[in-house]
Structures are given as C-alpha cells and as structure tokens.
Design a protein around this motif. Structure first.
Motif, mmCIF file in Angstrom:
data_model
loop_
_atom_site.group_PDB
_atom_site.id
_atom_site.type_symbol
_atom_site.label_atom_id
_atom_site.label_comp_id
_atom_site.label_asym_id
_atom_site.label_seq_id
_atom_site.Cartn_x
_atom_site.Cartn_y
_atom_site.Cartn_z
ATOM 1 N N ILE A 165 -26.164 66.164 -103.014
ATOM 2 C CA ILE A 165 -25.593 66.431 -104.456
ATOM 3 C C ILE A 165 -26.619 67.182 -104.947
ATOM 4 O O ILE A 165 -26.454 67.985 -105.695
ATOM 5 N N ARG A 166 -28.049 66.831 -104.659
ATOM 6 C CA ARG A 166 -29.165 67.779 -105.071
ATOM 7 C C ARG A 166 -29.020 69.272 -104.892
ATOM 8 O O ARG A 166 -29.046 70.080 -105.705
ATOM 9 N N ASP A 167 -28.470 69.674 -103.598
ATOM 10 C CA ASP A 167 -28.375 71.068 -103.086
ATOM 11 C C ASP A 167 -27.213 71.519 -103.839
ATOM 12 O O ASP A 167 -27.457 72.843 -104.342
ATOM 13 N N LYS A 168 -26.150 70.960 -104.078
ATOM 14 C CA LYS A 168 -25.224 71.632 -104.782
ATOM 15 C C LYS A 168 -25.658 71.732 -106.386
ATOM 16 O O LYS A 168 -25.396 72.909 -106.805
ATOM 17 N N LEU A 169 -26.158 70.913 -106.885
ATOM 18 C CA LEU A 169 -26.667 70.944 -108.270
ATOM 19 C C LEU A 169 -27.845 72.383 -108.437
ATOM 20 O O LEU A 169 -27.750 73.309 -109.312
ATOM 21 N N ILE A 198 -16.537 72.865 -111.217
ATOM 22 C CA ILE A 198 -17.463 72.503 -110.276
ATOM 23 C C ILE A 198 -18.240 71.377 -110.696
ATOM 24 O O ILE A 198 -18.440 70.298 -109.875
ATOM 25 N N LEU A 199 -18.677 71.276 -111.871
ATOM 26 C CA LEU A 199 -19.454 70.156 -112.498
ATOM 27 C C LEU A 199 -18.575 68.845 -112.395
ATOM 28 O O LEU A 199 -19.223 67.966 -112.030
ATOM 29 N N ALA A 200 -17.371 69.057 -112.659
ATOM 30 C CA ALA A 200 -16.399 67.967 -112.934
ATOM 31 C C ALA A 200 -16.513 67.328 -111.442
ATOM 32 O O ALA A 200 -16.448 66.018 -111.182
ATOM 33 N N LEU A 201 -16.543 68.211 -110.408
ATOM 34 C CA LEU A 201 -16.262 67.716 -108.950
ATOM 35 C C LEU A 201 -17.670 66.952 -108.275
ATOM 36 O O LEU A 201 -17.376 65.885 -107.806
ATOM 37 N N ILE A 206 -20.719 61.615 -107.833
ATOM 38 C CA ILE A 206 -21.648 60.748 -108.402
ATOM 39 C C ILE A 206 -21.117 59.320 -108.669
ATOM 40 O O ILE A 206 -21.535 58.401 -108.448
ATOM 41 N N ASP A 207 -19.861 59.707 -109.354
ATOM 42 C CA ASP A 207 -19.303 58.601 -109.989
ATOM 43 C C ASP A 207 -18.727 57.554 -108.784
ATOM 44 O O ASP A 207 -18.800 56.232 -108.859
ATOM 45 N N ASP A 208 -18.106 58.184 -108.022
ATOM 46 C CA ASP A 208 -17.577 57.486 -106.521
ATOM 47 C C ASP A 208 -18.661 56.692 -105.870
ATOM 48 O O ASP A 208 -18.664 55.642 -105.405
ATOM 49 N N LEU A 209 -19.873 57.292 -105.730
ATOM 50 C CA LEU A 209 -21.111 56.844 -105.376
ATOM 51 C C LEU A 209 -21.539 55.551 -106.049
ATOM 52 O O LEU A 209 -21.783 54.496 -105.420
ATOM 53 N N ALA A 210 -21.560 55.589 -107.402
ATOM 54 C CA ALA A 210 -21.993 54.500 -108.478
ATOM 55 C C ALA A 210 -20.953 53.409 -108.222
ATOM 56 O O ALA A 210 -21.246 52.249 -108.282
ATOM 57 N N ALA A 211 -19.710 53.826 -108.156
ATOM 58 C CA ALA A 211 -18.737 52.809 -108.002
ATOM 59 C C ALA A 211 -18.810 51.663 -106.684
ATOM 60 O O ALA A 211 -18.927 50.415 -107.037
ATOM 61 N N GLY A 212 -19.650 52.253 -105.745
ATOM 62 C CA GLY A 212 -19.845 51.279 -104.477
ATOM 63 C C GLY A 212 -20.685 50.418 -104.935
ATOM 64 O O GLY A 212 -20.694 49.199 -104.178
ATOM 65 N N ALA A 411 -23.287 68.381 -120.096
ATOM 66 C CA ALA A 411 -23.000 69.835 -119.618
ATOM 67 C C ALA A 411 -21.802 70.309 -119.953
ATOM 68 O O ALA A 411 -21.581 71.458 -120.176
ATOM 69 N N ILE A 412 -20.711 69.457 -119.118
ATOM 70 C CA ILE A 412 -19.442 70.080 -119.355
ATOM 71 C C ILE A 412 -19.089 70.259 -120.724
ATOM 72 O O ILE A 412 -18.395 71.343 -121.205
ATOM 73 N N GLU A 413 -19.368 69.347 -121.431
ATOM 74 C CA GLU A 413 -18.967 69.361 -123.153
ATOM 75 C C GLU A 413 -19.511 70.505 -123.616
ATOM 76 O O GLU A 413 -18.947 71.298 -124.303
ATOM 77 N N ALA A 414 -20.933 70.829 -123.154
ATOM 78 C CA ALA A 414 -21.702 71.732 -123.841
ATOM 79 C C ALA A 414 -21.088 73.085 -123.506
ATOM 80 O O ALA A 414 -20.924 74.160 -124.193
ATOM 81 N N ILE A 415 -20.466 73.281 -122.336
ATOM 82 C CA ILE A 415 -19.876 74.295 -121.643
ATOM 83 C C ILE A 415 -18.417 74.522 -122.633
ATOM 84 O O ILE A 415 -18.176 75.857 -123.041
ATOM 85 N N GLU A 416 -17.852 73.659 -122.752
ATOM 86 C CA GLU A 416 -16.592 73.712 -123.539
ATOM 87 C C GLU A 416 -16.705 74.054 -125.106
ATOM 88 O O GLU A 416 -15.823 74.778 -125.572
#
Ligand SMILES: Nc1nc2c(ncn2[C@@H]2O[C@H](COP(=O)(O)OP(=O)(O)OP(=O)(O)O)[C@@H](O)[C@H]2O)c(=O)[nH]1
Ligand SMILES: [Mg+2]
Length: 459
Positions: A165-169, A198-201, A206-212, A411-416
């Motif tokens: 995830i770090r690399d993608k960011l 892409i940010l949403a993905l 991250i959310d899926d990981l947190a759900a675990g 960030a997504i909101e800021a873009i929108e």
C-alpha cells in the motif's frame, strides 16, 4: 529516551528459577572481547566456529569455575539483534546465571532492559515493528487463534501488505509533489490533480484490511455465545451443563435469571464466552424488563446464539418470535427437557427450523450435551477459518489504518471540491505516514518504549 545502542548488553533469556538449562545472551560490538574474559583459554575457538556449541569452563574474576557450559557465537549481521551475539547455555538455577551475568557486567557489559534485544533487531533492520509485535504476541499467546496471528505477523504478512500500500501511495504522491514543487513546468489539468478512483481503490484495500481486525479480535476474547429463550425453558441448567459446574441459579420460578451471566469455556482448542440471559417474554415486570434489555444487547454482541425451547410444551408464540429475532445469527436450537414427553413438533412451523442445527438435550440429565459441544466446536472452526483468511492485526495497526482511511477520504473530497493541490498532497502524506507508523519506518521514542516495555527482560 531509548537505551544506548552502543553498549554491549546481557540478560538471562530463559525464565529464572530451577530448570534444565539457563541461557544467558550477550549482544553488542564488544561481545567477543567481554566473553574472552570469562571463557577459559579465551574466545578463539568459539569465534572460529560460529553457530557451533562448544563446551567450555566459565570463570569468575578470581579464576574460579562458575559452570561448565555450552557456548555459541553468532556473527554479525545475521543474528537475532543484528550484532555479534554470544549465548551461554549453562546449567539451570539462579545462582549460576546470576553469577555469570555479574561477571560479564564486571567486564563491561550492561544489563539489558525489557525487550532491548528485540528493539535492537528492529533498529538494525532485522525485523519491522509488526514482526517485533508478532514475537511478543507469540511469547504471550494462550490460544490457537492468537498463536496463528502471532506467527503470521512474525513471518511478515502484515509488513508485506502495508509496504505494498505504501508503494502505491508513493507512486501517486511523488510525481504529484514534484509538480507542486515545480509550478514553472507546464502541466495540463490531468497532471495537476490525482485520479480519485485510484485513491478510492487504495482506501478500499485499507478498509478491507481494517475490517479483518474485528474478525481476529472477536476470537481473542473468545467466541461469544448467548443462550436465549423464554423463561423456565432451562437456559441456566444448560449453561451449568456446559460449564460442568453449578455456576448459575436454577429454579422452577420463571424469571429466575435477571442479569446476563458470563463465563469462559475452553472446548478443544476453542475459546468461548458463554452468556446465560434473562428469559424473554412480553409481560415482564420492571426489573425483569431491564434484564430483557440486557439479553437483547447480548444477542447483538454474540457471534452465535443457542435458542433453548422446552420440548415438553408446544411451540409458543414467544418461542417463534425469539427464533425469528435471532435468525440472522449463526444458530443452534436446543430442544430441552428431552427426558419428558415431547409436545413440540418442528414440522408445525418448518420455516423457523429450516436449515438450522437442532439438538435434543436434557439439561437435567445431561443427555445430548455432547452433541451440543460438537456443534459449538464446528461453529468455532468455521469462524476461525474466516479469520485465518484475513491478515491479522493488532489494535495499534487498526488505529493507524483508520486514520489513513480518513485521510484518503479527505483527499478524495479535496479533489472533488477542487481544493488546491497542496491540500490534497497533505492528506496523501498523512495516509502514507500512517502506513509508515505501522511498520516502524517512521517511529518515535515514545512508540518504541510503549511496544518494547511489554517484553520481558532477555527478549
Ligand atoms: N425435566 C427437566 N427439567 C428441566 C430440564 N432443564 C431444566 N429443567 C427445569 O426447569 C426449571 C427451569 O430451569 P432453569 O435452568 O432455571 O431455566 P431458565 O431458562 O434459566 O429460566 P429463567 O432464568 O427463569 O429464564 C428448573 O426447575 C429446572 O430444573 C430438563 O432437561 N428436564
Ligand atoms: Mg435462568
């Protein structure tokens, strides 16, 4: 403040007290020179044969023999701490180990602080923070699910995921910041912003990981099983049967149990928390009604429910309502009082019983309880299977993931709403930083002290 890394440290690595062997570990740049003072005839043979146990006399300051023990040398950098390490495998018992440690200290070693060996392993890049936490979890584990979680952390499962995830960011942040830093370069609209999809993905990852985390933590405290049913059907009797002791009061007055009573239970490898609850009925008096509210909360929190029915009576409206209310949960239906003549037929309202586990029991006589236990074990292994597919997390990791997810949302909101690129970059940086905190690429002394103070001395 962190302890001084330039010291050579020593500690007993095994528990103190009488035992077969006691392992004393020495780590640091001066390990070999310090050890040469206590090993009879010096450290030469030991150093020439790394990772080989060699039997040696160990001497005190006056040349007296402390012990005849196995000595082994691990050469930097491929050691637990990353430093030169020497281990002394002495005879067990506190006297010998204390005397040897005292002698090594008199030759210049410092007594290690709690977790200092593992902290050095982290600071020297042998492991990341999640692996250090895995080591601690492995030492303190008391149950099968937390054991597999510890092993997964130790093997770097979470580290790999976070680094990806770090690399993608970074792939997004680096070019974006370069553009912000050099506004003189021509840029088109496309370059001056980030693709929110892409940010949403990444956020979803991250959310899926947190759900675990919710999945793994539910098994840490034990799988929660609520025993429910209308008054007097034998819930408390069944609870006592499962616990094999008279833990809760049983009486033929309906409404005997008013509070939720919980007990831990181990069945095979599975850890459970069983909740006996107040009987559910509509016409309850005040206190009982409060108990019923608690029962409803217990049902909400439960991972699975045992519904108890009195099979010596026909299925009542209340029974049916209870069955309907808990049908969304993993369910076992116990037809209790099987020692009496059965007046309950599951065929009357088949939709309530369809594809449910139904077990006949007599909580009074203990009949059928083994079948119930088998069913609970089955539920447990189904739950553990679910958990093992998730990457295990600790509470600390979960907290950082939630913050990262919030930052990406911002960030997504800021873009929108077309905020300035600086504002977007700031949110992305926060998300990245949270990832780095998880693995320890970013850390501060407070965080390290917090983690490593939970270790024992010698680890
Ligand atoms: N014959 C028979 N009686 C049982 C059985 N299980 C429980 N009882 C009796 O049923 C009565 C109620 O039992 P409890 O275990 O207190 O029932 P409960 O569901 O906890 O009741 P509340 O706490 O009032 O909701 C007691 O008199 C028990 O001895 C059973 O398997 N067979
Ligand atoms: Mg009861």
């Amino acid at each position: 403040m962190l302890p001084d890394m330039s010291d050579t440290i020593v500690a007993l690595a095994t528990p103190s007290g009488e035992g077969g062997i006691a392992v004393i570990r020495l780590s640091g740049a001066d390990s070999t020179s310090i050890a040469s003072n206590v090993i009879e005839n010096g450290v030469g043979e030991t150093i020439e044969n790394p990772r080989m146990m060699i039997l040696k006399n160990l001497l005190d300051k006056n040349g007296g023999i402390i012990d005849n023990a196995l000595v082994v040398y691990f050469k930097t950098p491929t050691t637990y701490t990353g430093e030169d390490v020497i281990e002394f495998h002495c005879h067990g018992g506190d006297f010998v180990s204390h005397k040897l440690i005292e002698t090594l200290v008199s030759h210049g070693a410092r007594r290690a602080e709690a977790g200092e060996f593992t902290m050095r392993a982290f600071l020297n890049g042998r492991i990341d923070l999640t692996q250090a936490e895995g080591i601690l979890a492995l030492i303190t584990t008391g149950a099968s699910p937390s054991h597999s979680r510890a092993v997964s952390l130790l093997r770097g499962g979470l580290k790999e995921k976070i680094n990806s995830i770090r690399d993608k960011l970074l792939d997004i942040i680096a070019p974006f910041e370069a553009i912000i830093d050099h506004p003189e370069d021509d840029m088109d609209d496309e370059q001056s912003t980030v693709n929110p999809d892409i940010l949403a993905l990444i956020k979803k990852e991250i959310d899926d990981l947190a759900a675990g985390f919710v999945e793994t933590s539910k098994l840490e405290t034990g799988m929660k099983i609520a025993i429910v049913g209308r008054p007097n059907v034998g819930k408390s009797s069944l609870m006592n049967c499962l616990l094999m002791k008279r833990r809760v009061l049983v009486h033929d007055t309906p409404g005997t149990t008013r509070d939720v009573i919980t007990e831990e239970l181990m069945l095979g490898e599975g850890r459970f928390r069983i909740y006996d609850t107040a009987g559910l009925r509509d016409d309850a008096a005040d206190i009982e009604r409060e108990g019923i509210e608690l029962t409803k909360e217990a049902i909400d929190e439960a991972n699975a429910v045992i519904v108890v029915l009195d099979s010596s009576e026909p299925l009542s409206k209340e029974d049916a309502e209870i069955l309907r209310n808990v049908s969304h949960k993993p369910l076992v239906i116990c037809l209790n009082k099987s020692d009496k003549k059965s007046k309950l037929s599951v065929d009357e309202q088949p939709e309530l019983f369809k594809s449910k586990s139904i077990i006949r029991v007599s909580a009074l006589k203990g009949d059928g309880v083994d079948n119930l236990i088998d069913e609970l074990k089955k539920l447990y292994s189904e739950n553990v299977g679910e958990v093992e597919s998730a990457i295990p997390l600790l509470k600390r990791h979960h907290g950082h993931l939630l913050k990262a997810s919030d930052a990406l949302e911002d960030a997504i909101e800021a873009i929108e709403i077309l905020l300035a690129p600086d504002a977007i970059a700031l949110d992305l940086r926060i998300a990245l930083e949270e990832m780095l905190f998880i693995t320890g690429e970013s850390f501060d002394d407070i965080l390290l002290n917090e983690i490593f103070s939970n270790f024992c001395v010698g680890k």
